[in-house]
Design an enzyme around this catalytic site. Structure first.
Site, PDB file in Angstrom:
ATOM      1  N   ALA A  69      16.495  -7.028 -36.149  1.00 31.77           N
ATOM      2  CA  ALA A  69      16.224  -8.464 -36.755  1.00 31.77           C
ATOM      3  C   ALA A  69      15.578  -9.062 -35.676  1.00 31.77           C
ATOM      4  CB  ALA A  69      17.684  -9.123 -36.762  1.00 31.77           C
ATOM      5  N   GLY A  77      18.891  -4.231 -37.665  1.00 37.30           N
ATOM      6  CA  GLY A  77      18.859  -4.488 -39.033  1.00 37.30           C
ATOM      7  C   GLY A  77      17.713  -3.684 -39.606  1.00 37.30           C
ATOM      8  N   GLU A  97      20.003  -0.867 -40.736  1.00 37.89           N
ATOM      9  CA  GLU A  97      20.839  -1.027 -41.768  1.00 37.89           C
ATOM     10  C   GLU A  97      19.908  -1.168 -43.188  1.00 37.89           C
ATOM     11  OE1 GLU A  97      24.158  -4.010 -40.658  1.00 37.89           O
ATOM     12  OE2 GLU A  97      22.196  -4.827 -39.879  1.00 37.89           O
TER      13      GLU A  97
END
Length: 258
Positions: free
Chosen positions: A66, A109, A112
Site C-alpha cells: 500500500a 496490499g 492481498e
C-alpha cells in the site's frame, strides 16, 4: 471505455488485461488505484465478449504494498468514513476467472490483491509477504483471512507474525500460487492459460467459481446442496445442450454463455 490514471487496460480477443502502472513506486497501491482496478474488473465482468481477466504489474514488481504516505496520518474515524475496503469486497464479487501474473514483489496490499485472484502464476523471482507487523499494523483487506484459508492457521500465523518474505517456491509449496514460470515467459504462459479458459462454457466457469468459493466458507452438506442447485441450473442453458450435442457428434462445442 473508462480512462484510468494508474492502470493500463486493454483486450486481446476474449481476454481482458489490467496492468498496474505506477512503476516508479513499484506499483504501490493508493486508494485511487484500487478503485480503478475494481472498476476495470467490473467492466470486464459485464462485457460478454470477455471470458477471462489477467492482472499483472508493470516495471520491476507486481505491487510492493500500500501507499504508506497516503495512510500514515489516518485515524479510525477517517478510515471508517472512507470505507476503502468496500472496493476490495467488490473484487471478491467478480464472476469471471481472474488470473494474477506476479513478478518481483507482491507485499502487503500487493499480496492481498494477488490473493483476490482466482489463480496465480508466479515468476521464479517473485516474493510474497505481509510486512505490516513491522509498521505496527496488520493486513486489513483480507490478507489474514485468505492466507489462512490457503495455508491453514499455524503456517499463516508464522508468516503474518514474522512479516518475512515468502519465495515463489515456498508460495507454490503452500498452495498460494498455481504455477512457477521463468520471468521472461510469465505473461505468455498466463495468457496461454487464460485462452484455454476462454474456450470453456462461460456459465459453467461462473457457477464452478461460485461453488468453489462457497465450499471455502460453509459445511460440506451445505456446499453440496449449493453445488447441486448450480448443476441443475446449467441444464437450463443453451451451452449445456450445445456441449452435450457436440460430444455426441464428435465436434468442437461453440459456447455462447447462454
Amino acid at each position: 471505455m473508462t480512462e484510468y490514471r494508474f492502470i493500463v487496460v486493454n483486450t486481446d480477443g476474449e481476454i481482458g488485461f489490467i496492468t498496474l502502472n505506477r512503476p516508479e513506486v513499484l506499483n504501490a497501491l493508493n486508494r485511487t488505484m484500487v478503485t480503478e482496478i475494481v472498476t476495470a474488473m467490473e467492466e470486464f465482468d459485464r462485457n460478454n465478449n470477455i471470458k477471462a481477466i489477467v492482472l499483472s504489474g508493470s516495471g520491476r514488481a507486481f505491487a510492493a504494498g500500500a501507499d504508506i504516505n497516503e495512510m500514515a496520518d489516518d485515524d479510525p474515524i477517517r478510515l471508517e468514513l472512507l470505507n476503502q475496503f468496500h472496493f476490495w469486497d467488490r473484487m471478491g464479487a467478480i464472476k469471471k476467472p481472474v488470473i494474477g501474473a506476479v513478478h518481483g514483489f507482491a507485499l502487503g496490499g500487493g499480496f492481498e490483491l494477488a490473493l483476490c485472484c482466482d489463480l496465480l502464476f508466479a515468476a521464479e523471482n517473485a516474493n510474497f509477504g505481509f510486512p505490516e507487523i513491522s509498521l505496527g499494523v496488520m493486513p486489513g483487506a483480507g490478507g489474514t483471512q485468505r492466507l489462512t484459508k490457503l495455508m491453514g492457521k499455524t503456517k499463516a500465523l508464522e508468516w503474518l507474525w514474522l512479516g518475512e518474505p515468502m519465495s515463489a517456491k515456498e508460495a507454490l509449496q503452500y498452495g498460494v500460487v498455481n504455477r512457477l514460470v521463468a520471468p521472461e515467459v510469465l505473461m505468455e504462459e498466463t495468457t496461454r492459460f487464460a485462452r484455454k479458459l476462454a474456450k470453456k462454457a462461460p456459465l459453467s466457469l461462473r457457477l464452478i467459481k461460485e461453488s468453489v468459493l462457497k465450499a471455502v466458507d460453509v459445511p460440506l452438506l451445505e456446499g453440496m446442496q449449493f453445488e447441486r442447485k448450480n448443476f441443475y441450473l446449467l441444464f437450463a442453458s443453451r451451452d449445456q445442450k450445445e456441449g452435450m450435442n457436440a460430444f455426441i457428434e464428435k465436434r468442437q462445442a461453440n459456447f455462447e454463455g447462454r
